[in-house]
Design a protein around this motif. Structure first.
Motif, mmCIF file in Angstrom:
data_model
loop_
_atom_site.group_PDB
_atom_site.id
_atom_site.type_symbol
_atom_site.label_atom_id
_atom_site.label_comp_id
_atom_site.label_asym_id
_atom_site.label_seq_id
_atom_site.Cartn_x
_atom_site.Cartn_y
_atom_site.Cartn_z
ATOM 1 N N ARG A 577 -64.299 37.311 -17.510
ATOM 2 C CA ARG A 577 -63.236 37.061 -18.482
ATOM 3 C C ARG A 577 -62.823 38.348 -19.173
ATOM 4 N NH1 ARG A 577 -65.525 31.576 -21.198
ATOM 5 N NH2 ARG A 577 -65.185 30.258 -19.363
ATOM 6 N N GLY A 580 -60.462 40.234 -17.330
ATOM 7 C CA GLY A 580 -59.104 39.726 -17.261
ATOM 8 C C GLY A 580 -58.937 38.391 -16.580
ATOM 9 N N ASP A 581 -60.045 37.805 -16.106
ATOM 10 C CA ASP A 581 -59.926 36.479 -15.522
ATOM 11 C C ASP A 581 -59.457 35.495 -16.590
ATOM 12 O OD1 ASP A 581 -60.442 36.955 -12.984
ATOM 13 O OD2 ASP A 581 -62.453 36.067 -12.918
ATOM 14 N N LYS A 582 -58.536 34.653 -16.241
ATOM 15 C CA LYS A 582 -58.025 33.685 -17.208
ATOM 16 C C LYS A 582 -58.889 32.436 -17.179
ATOM 17 C CE LYS A 582 -53.253 34.874 -17.997
ATOM 18 N NZ LYS A 582 -52.580 35.436 -16.800
ATOM 19 N N VAL A 583 -59.053 31.822 -18.344
ATOM 20 C CA VAL A 583 -59.752 30.550 -18.397
ATOM 21 C C VAL A 583 -58.752 29.457 -18.119
ATOM 22 C CG1 VAL A 583 -61.189 29.053 -19.788
ATOM 23 C CG2 VAL A 583 -61.236 31.524 -20.162
ATOM 24 N N GLU A 584 -58.978 28.754 -17.045
ATOM 25 C CA GLU A 584 -58.048 27.667 -16.737
ATOM 26 C C GLU A 584 -58.351 26.450 -17.586
ATOM 27 O OE1 GLU A 584 -57.901 26.762 -12.631
ATOM 28 O OE2 GLU A 584 -57.755 28.880 -12.062
#
Lengths: 665, 204, 294
Positions: A577, A580-584
C-alpha cells in the motif's frame, strides 16, 4: 442411617477442614465466590453472562475465559507458594512453622498441580484461542462446540481442585503422585482421588483441544498460507498440539490405572501383588516431559512474534526456527527418563537419555540466537512485551545451563530432587512459560478489547517479577548445592539454610507484588481505556493477519477472507500500500456463524459432579451424571441446527459501523 | 511482489471449509489419540504380563477356541459394517439399516461373549485383584470392550436417526465416522488377539 | 533525584547486598561442591565441566542481548536498520554447529561418566569392601552389616578409604538414599534392591537423608554417616556388639511401626537374612523384576 451412609459414599461430617489455615482459606474463597454471585445477581447480569460468555463459541471469548480462570488460579497457586515459603523460612529447629507436615505436602502438591494445569495450560489455551484463528485468517476453529466443551472440562477440573480445599483434603503425594505413596495403603484419604479426577477431566479437555487445533491448523489456513508461510506462533502451536495428541492419552491411562488401583484393588503400581511402581514413573513422565514442551512451545511462538514486531524486522532464520520446533517436538518424547536417572536403570539407558536430553538443548539454543539476530539491525521499541522477552532470555539461558548440567546422569545423582532442580524448572516455567504468556497478553490485548494495557504498570509488574524471581530462586540454586532436598517442611538450624530461605521468601513476596501489579494494570487500563484506544486495529505496527482487522476483532474475525502471499502477510500488504497499491472496496460475502452452545456447560457440569461422585464413592451420582453426559452428547451431536448465516449486507453494516466508530475508512 | 489482501492472485493453498472433510480429519486425529491410549495399555500389559504373583498365567487361563469365536464374530461385524457403507454409497436407506442392524447384533454377541468370559474369570477367583498380570489384562481387554459399548450406543442412535430422518448429509457423515471407529476397534482386537491370547497361549 | 543518582544508589545497594550474601555464604558448607570421597568428587567435577562448557554459549547470548538492546534501540538514529534481513546462512550455520559441538563433547562425557560412575559399579580398591544393607522405613533408615552382623538406625560408621557396597531397599514407599558429601543418590524401592558404591577419603560425620517425599515424617529421615579410622571403626563395631538390643524379626516388626525423628539406635545382632525377608514381603513369583533386583 446405613442407607444414608451408602448413599453418601465416603462423605461425612469430618470432611471439613480441621486446621485454622485451611479453614481460613476455605472461608475467604467461599466468600469471594458468594460475593461474585451476589454482585452478578444484583447487577442482573446473569442473562448477559450466559449469552455473551458462558455459552459463546467465539474462540476469542473462550480465550478470555481461559485467561480469567488462569489468572484467578495464579492467585490461588501464588498464595500456596507464599505459604510454602513462609513455612520453610520459619520451620527450623524447635519451631515447626505455621503448618503440619501433611498440610505442607498438600499445599506443594496443589501448588504444582494448579500452576501447571490451571495456570500454564489455561494461559496457553487462552492465547491459542485468542490468536490462532486470527493469525491463520480463519473465522473460527474447526470444531467450535468441542472448543467450548474443552473449556468447560478445564473449568470443571479447576473447580474440583479448589473444592478439595473445603470438602475433604488434597493429595499430599506431590504433583505427580508417585506410587506407592499415592496408593490407598499410604494415602487412604480422598486427596489423591481429587488429584486424579481434576487432572483426568481437565486432561480430556486438553486432549480434545489438541485434536481441535490440529484440525484447525491443517484445514483452515487462509488461501495462500502454505505451511512455510505460517506465522511462527502457528508453527509453535502446531508442535504443541501434536505433542498434546501423543502425550495426553498416556496421562489418561496412567490416571485411570492409579484410580483402579485405589478403588477396585487392581495391582498396577502397588508394591506387592505383582504391580510395578516404576512403570507408573515411566508412564507419567512419558506424558510429563512432553507436557513441559507443550507449555513452552507456544511461549516460544509468542516471543517470535514479539521480537519481530518490536524490532520492526522480519524474524531471523524462519526455516531454522521451524526445524528447531520440529526437532523439539520429536525429541521431547525421547528424554523422559532423565526425570529418574536415580532409579538405577543402568549406565547404557542413563547415558542414552542423558545424551538425548542434551541434544534437545541444541534447537533451543538456535532459537535464542535467532531471536537475538532478529534484534540485530532492528528498530527496537521497548514496550512491555519486549521487557518480558529480555527477562526471558536472561533467565531461560541460566535455566537451560542448569538443565544441561543435570542431563549428565552422574551429575544428576547429586542434584536430583534437590532445591537446585526446583530452581531449574521454576526458571524454565516462570522465566519461559509465564513470561511468554504475559508478553502475549500484553501484545494481543488491544486486538481483543480495543485498547492497550497501561505501559508503566506493565513494566512495574515485569520488574517485580524479575527481581522477585532472582531473589526467590537464586537462593534455591545455592541451597541445592548445599544438599537441601525439596519438599521438606522442617530442617535443622545447624545447616545454616534459614537466611537463604528467608531471602527466597522475600523474593516470593516481591513476585506477589508483581501479580498485584498485573491486576492493577488491568484495572487501570480499563478505567483509562479512552486514552489507550486502539483506533487503527494495528497498534504495534504488526506483521501478521490479526492486525489487518479492526480492534476489537468482530466476532466473525474477517469480513473478507484474506489471501496470503507472504510470511509477514499484513506487513507485506502495508508495504504494497505504501508503494501505491490501492485498497479496493471489499466484496462482502455471507458468513456461516456457529450458534451458542449451552450443551458445553451442561457437559462440564455433569463431568464435575461425575468426578465428585467418583472421588467420594457416591456411585449412583456418578452413574446418573454419566448417563446425563451421554444423553447431552447424543442430543447435541445429532442436531443439525447449530449454525446460522450472517448475510453479506449485515456484515457490511457491522464493518462500516466499526470503521466509522473508530474513525478510519 | 505483493498484492492487497482482497485480490486473490496466487492460490497455492486454499482453505478447506467443508464441514465433512474437517470432521473426518478431526476424527482421524481422535483415532490417533486412541491409538496412543491403547499403546499405553499394551505397554502396561507387556510390562506386567509375567507378574502373575503366584496366580494363573495367560497360558493357563485362556482358551483359544473361545477367543477365536469372539474374533470371528467381531471380524464378521466389521465386514457387515463395510457392506452397510457400500449401501450408503448407493444411497439405499433400507439396506443401510439392515446391515447396520446385523453389525449391531454381532457387536452385542461379541460383548456378551466377552462379559461371560470376564464373569467366568472373576467367579473362579481370577479377577483383576489377583495379580498385576490380570489387572493389565482386564484393563486392556476391558477398555476395548468399553469402546465397543460406546460404538454400539452410537450405532443404536444412528439406526434410530436414519430410520427417522433418512440419509441426510449429516447422517452420511456420522455413519462414515462410525464405520471408521468400528474398523479401528477391529484392528485393535487383532492386536489383542495376537498379543494377549495367541502369545499367551504360546507362553511368550 | 536525577536519574543517574538513582542508578548509583541502586547499584550500591546491590553491591552491599551481594557483599553480605557472599560473606554469609563463605562460611557455609556447600555439601555437593565439597566432596569427601572419590565418587562425589568426580560428580562435582562433572558439574564444573558442564558449567564451563555451557559458558561458551551463555557469554555470547548475554553479550549479544545487551549489545543489541542498546545499539538497536529505537532512539539510536545512528544504527543501521535492515527491515528485510531475514537470515544468513553462515550465521545460522555457526549457531547450529557450535552448540552441536559443545553438546557432542558433553555427550561423550555423559556416556563415559554414566558408565564409570554407574552406582552399581564396585569401586576398585586393595581394601576389602564393607557391605551395608539399607532399609528405608516409615520414617527412618535401618542399616544392617551382614559381615559384622550388627544393625543401627539413622546412624552408621565405616572406615575411611574403604569401599562401601550399599544394598538398598524400602519397607514402605519409595525413598531416595543420599549422602551429598560422599556421592549421588539412588532410589530405595519396596520389593527391589538397588545398589550404590561409595567411599570416603577423610574422617568426619556426613549428613545423609531421603531425597524423595515419603509421607508425614519425610523431613526427619536424616541420618549420620561417620567415617573413621580402621581402629575406631573396629571399636565402634565392638561397642555395638555389646549393646543389649537384638534385631530379631519381632523386634524388626516393632521398629517397622511408623515413627518420626528417631534418634540413633543400635542392635548387637541382626536376624539372619533379614534384608532379603524384607524384599520378599513384596515379591511373589513374577513380582517386580528388573535390573534393580538382579
Amino acid at each position: 442411617m446405613d442407607i444414608f451412609a451408602n448413599l453418601l459414599g465416603k462423605l461425612n461430617w469430618h470432611i471439613f477442614p480441621q486446621d485454622t489455615l485451611t479453614r481460613g482459606a476455605t472461608v475467604s474463597m467461599g466468600l469471594i465466590v458468594i460475593a461474585l454471585f451476589v454482585f452478578i445477581t444484583f447487577k442482573k447480569k446473569w442473562k448477559w453472562l450466559w449469552k455473551e460468555w458462558l455459552t459463546s463459541v467465539d474462540p476469542k471469548k473462550i480465550g478470555v475465559m481461559y485467561i480469567v480462570v488462569a489468572l484467578i488460579m495464579l492467585v490461588r497457586g501464588g498464595a500456596d507458594a507464599l505459604l510454602l515459603r513462609a513455612q520453610q523460612a520459619t520451620s527450623v529447629g524447635t519451631s515447626h512453622g505455621i503448618m503440619s507436615a501433611n498440610t505442607f505436602q498438600q499445599i506443594f502438591s496443589a501448588h504444582g498441580t494448579i500452576m501447571i494445569f490451571f495456570v500454564g495450560m489455561g494461559l496457553m489455551f487462552g492465547l491459542i484461542n485468542l490468536v490462532l484463528p486470527l493469525q491463520i485468517g480463519a473465522r473460527d476453529v474447526a470444531f467450535p462446540f468441542l472448543n467450548l466443551t474443552s473449556f468447560w472440562l478445564f473449568a470443571a477440573g479447576m473447580i474440583l481442585v479448589n473444592l478439595s480445599l473445603g470438602i475433604g483434603d488434597f493429595s499430599a503425594a506431590g504433583w505427580l503422585a508417585y506410587p506407592p505413596l499415592s496408593e490407598l495403603q499410604y494415602s487412604p484419604g480422598v486427596g489423591v482421588d481429587y488429584w486424579i479426577w481434576s487432572l483426568q477431566i481437565a486432561g480430556v479437555g486438553s486432549l480434545l483441544s489438541g485434536v481441535n487445533f490440529t484440525a484447525t491448523i491443517i484445514k483452515m489456513r487462509a488461501a495462500g498460507m502454505t505451511l512455510m508461510k505460517m506465522p511462527m506462533f502457528v508453527w509453535s502451536v502446531l508442535g504443541c498440539v501434536l505433542l498434546i495428541i501423543f502425550a495426553f492419552p498416556i496421562l489418561t491411562v496412567t490416571l485411570a490405572l492409579l484410580f483402579l488401583d485405589r478403588t477396585i484393588g487392581t495391582n498396577f503400581f502397588t508394591a506387592s501383588g505383582g504391580g510395578n511402581m516404576m512403570m507408573y514413573i515411566n508412564l507419567i513422565w512419558a506424558w510429563g516431559h512432553p507436557e513441559v514442551y507443550i507449555l513452552i512451545l507456544p511461549a516460544f511462538g509468542v516471543f517470535s512474534e514479539v521480537v519481530a514486531t518490536f524490532s520492526r524486522k522480519r524474524l531471523f532464520g524462519y526455516t531454522s526456527m521451524v526445524w528447531a520446533i520440529g526437532a523439539i517436538t520429536i525429541l521431547s518424547f525421547s528424554v523422559w527418563l532423565h526425570h529418574f536417572f536415580t532409579m538405577g536403570a543402568g549406565a547404557d539407558v542413563n547415558g542414552f537419555f542423558g545424551i538425548m536430553t542434551m541434544v534437545i538443548a541444541i534447537p533451543t539454543g538456535v532459537k535464542i540466537f535467532n531471536w537475538l539476530a532478529t534484534m540485530y539491525r532492528g528498530k527496537i521499541s521497548f514496550k512491555t512485551p519486549m521487557f518480558w522477552f529480555l527477562g526471558f532470555v536472561g533467565l531461560f539461558t541460566v535455566g537451560g545451563v542448569a538443565g544441561v548440567v543435570m542431563a549428565i546422569p552422574p551429575a544428576d545423582f547429586q542434584l536430583h530432587n534437590s532445591l537446585f532442580l526446583v530452581a531449574h524448572f521454576h526458571t524454565m516455567i516462570v522465566g519461559g512459560v509465564l513470561f511468554g504468556y504475559f508478553a502475549g497478553i500484553n501484545y494481543w490485548f488491544p486486538k481483543i478489547f480495543g485498547f492497550k494495557l497501561h505501559e508503566g504498570l506493565g513494566r512495574c509488574a515485569f520488574w517485580c517479577w524479575f527481581v522477585g524471581f532472582l531473589l526467590a530462586f537464586v537462593p534455591l540454586y545455592i541451597l541445592g548445592l548445599m544438599g537441601a532436598t525439596r519438599r521438606i517442611d522442617h530442617y535443622s538450624p545447624s545447616l545454616g539454610w534459614q537466611p537463604l530461605f528467608i531471602v527466597a521468601g522475600i523474593g516470593a513476596v516481591i513476585i506477589a507484588i508483581g501479580v498485584a501489579f498485573l491486576f492493577l494494570q488491568l484495572v487501570v487500563s480499563i478505567i483509562q481505556r479512552k486514552q489507550n484506544l486502539d483506533k487503527t486495529g494495528d497498534p504495534w505496527n504488526g506483521r501478521t493477519l490479526e492486525w489487518s482487522i479492526p480492534s476489537p476483532a468482530p466476532f466473525y474475525n474477517f469480513a473478507v477472507a484474506p489471501v496470503v502471499n507472504d510470511r509477514d502477510a499484513f506487513w507485506a500488504i502495508k508495504q504494497a500500500r505504501k508503494a501505491g497499491d490501492k485498497v479496493e472496496k471489499p466484496k462482502y460475502e455471507d458468513i456461516v456463524v456457529p450458534k451458542n452452545a449451552p450443551a458445553s456447560i451442561i457437559i462440564g457440569m455433569f463431568a464435575l459432579v461425575f468426578g465428585f461422585g467418583m472421588i467420594w464413592h457416591i456411585w449412583w451420582l456418578s452413574i446418573i451424571c454419566f448417563i446425563g453426559l451421554l444423553l447431552t452428547i447424543i442430543v447435541r451431536t445429532t442436531s443439525d441446527d447449530t449454525e446460522y448465516v450472517l448475510e453479506a449486507s449485515e456484515v457490511e453494516k457491522i464493518e462500516t459501523e466499526l470503521r466509522l466508530k473508530r474513525g478510519y475508512a | 511482489m505483493t498484492t492487497p489482501y482482497n485480490v486473490a492472485t496466487i492460490k497455492t493453498h486454499v482453505p478447506d471449509n467443508d464441514t465433512d472433510s474437517k470432521t473426518i480429519l478431526g476424527f482421524w486425529i481422535y483415532i490417533m489419540t486412541d491409538c496412543v491410549l491403547f499403546a499405553s495399555l499394551f505397554a502396561t500389559y507387556a510390562v506386567l504380563h509375567k507378574n502373575t504373583f503366584d496366580g494363573p498365567s495367560a497360558q493357563q487361563l485362556f482358551s483359544l477356541k473361545y477367543v477365536l469365536t469372539e474374533t470371528i464374530v467381531l471380524l464378521t461385524s466389521s465386514f457387515t459394517c463395510g457392506l452397510a457403507i457400500l449401501s450408503l454409497r448407493q444411497n439405499h436407506k433400507n439396506k443401510v439399516l439392515f446391515w447396520f442392524s446385523i453389525t449391531f447384533i454381532l457387536g452385542i454377541v461379541f460383548l456378551a461373549l466377552e462379559l461371560t468370559d470376564f464373569r467366568h474369570l472373576a467367579l473362579q477367583g481370577d479377577s483383576w485383584r489377583r495379580s498385576g498380570f490380570l489387572s493389565s489384562f482386564f484393563a486392556l481387554v476391558g477398555t476395548h470392550g468399553l469402546h465397543i459399548t460406546v460404538g454400539l450406543i452410537w450405532m443404536l442412535v444412528m439406526l434410530v436417526r436414519v430410520w427417522m430422518v433418512g440419509l441426510s448429509k449429516g447422517n452420511i457423515r456420522r455413519l462414515t465416522l462410525l464405520s471408521i471407529f468400528w474398523h479401528f476397534l477391529d484392528i485393535i482386537w487383532i492386536f489383542i488377539f495376537t498379543i494377549v491370547y495367541l502369545f499367551g497361549a504360546l507362553g511368550i | 533525584m536525577n536519574k543517574k543518582y538513582r542508578y548509583l544508589v541502586l547499584a550500591l545497594l546491590i553491591i552491599v547486598f551481594l557483599f553480605f550474601a557472599a560473606t554469609y555464604l563463605h562460611h557455609q558448607n556447600f555439601e555437593v561442591l565439597n566432596p569427601k570421597g572419590p565418587i562425589a568428587r568426580q560428580e562435582r567435577n562433572l558439574i564444573y565441566v558442564a558449567l564451563a562448557l555451557s559458558l561458551i554459549v551463555v557469554i555470547p547470548v548475554y553479550t549479544l542481548l545487551i549489545v543489541f538492546s542498546v545499539r538497536y534501540r529505537e532512539g539510536n538514529k545512528k544504527a543501521k536498520y535492515s527491515p528485510n534481513l531475514s537470515g544468513n546462512r553462515i550465521a545460522e550455520a555457526i549457531w547450529w554447529i557450535v552448540p552441536t559441538a559443545i553438546i557432542g563433547v558433553l555427550a561423550v562425557i555423559a556416556w563415559n561418566s554414566s558408565h564409570t560412575l554407574d552406582p552399581y559399579r564396585p569401586i576398585s580398591s586393595d581394601k576389602q569392601p564393607i557391605t551395608i544393607q539399607v532399609v528405608a522405613m516409615d520414617w527412618k533408615w535401618l542399616f544392617i552389616y551382614p559381615q559384622q552382623n550388627i544393625a543401627s538406625v539413622n546412624y552408621f560408621e565405616f572406615p575411611k578409604n574403604t569401599p562401601l557396597n550399599f544394598e538398598i531397599t524400602s519397607d514402605s514407599v519409595m525413598n531416595s538414599f543420599w549422602i551429598p558429601q560422599l556421592g549421588g543418590q539412588i532410589y530405595a524401592m519396596p520389593g527391589m534392591s538397588t545398589q550404590l558404591h561409595l567411599e570416603a577419603t577423610s574422617v568426619g560425620s556426613f549428613r545423609g537423608l531421603s531425597a524423595n517425599i515419603s509421607g508425614d515424617g519425610f523431613a526427619g529421615m536424616n541420618f549420620v554417616a561417620k567415617s573413621t579410622s580402621e581402629t575406631d571403626f573396629n571399636s565402634w563395631v565392638y561397642s555395638v556388639k555389646n549393646t543389649p538390643n537384638q534385631l530379631s524379626y519381632n523386634e524388626y516388626n516393632i521398629l517397622d511401626q511408623p515413627s518420626e525423628n528417631n534418634p540413633p539406635s543400635f542392635y548387637s545382632t541382626a536376624q539372619n537374612g533379614l534384608y532379603n525377608t524384607v524384599i520378599d514381603k513384596y515379591v511373589g513369583p513374577g513380582g517386580q523384576m528388573s535390573r534393580m533386583s538382579m
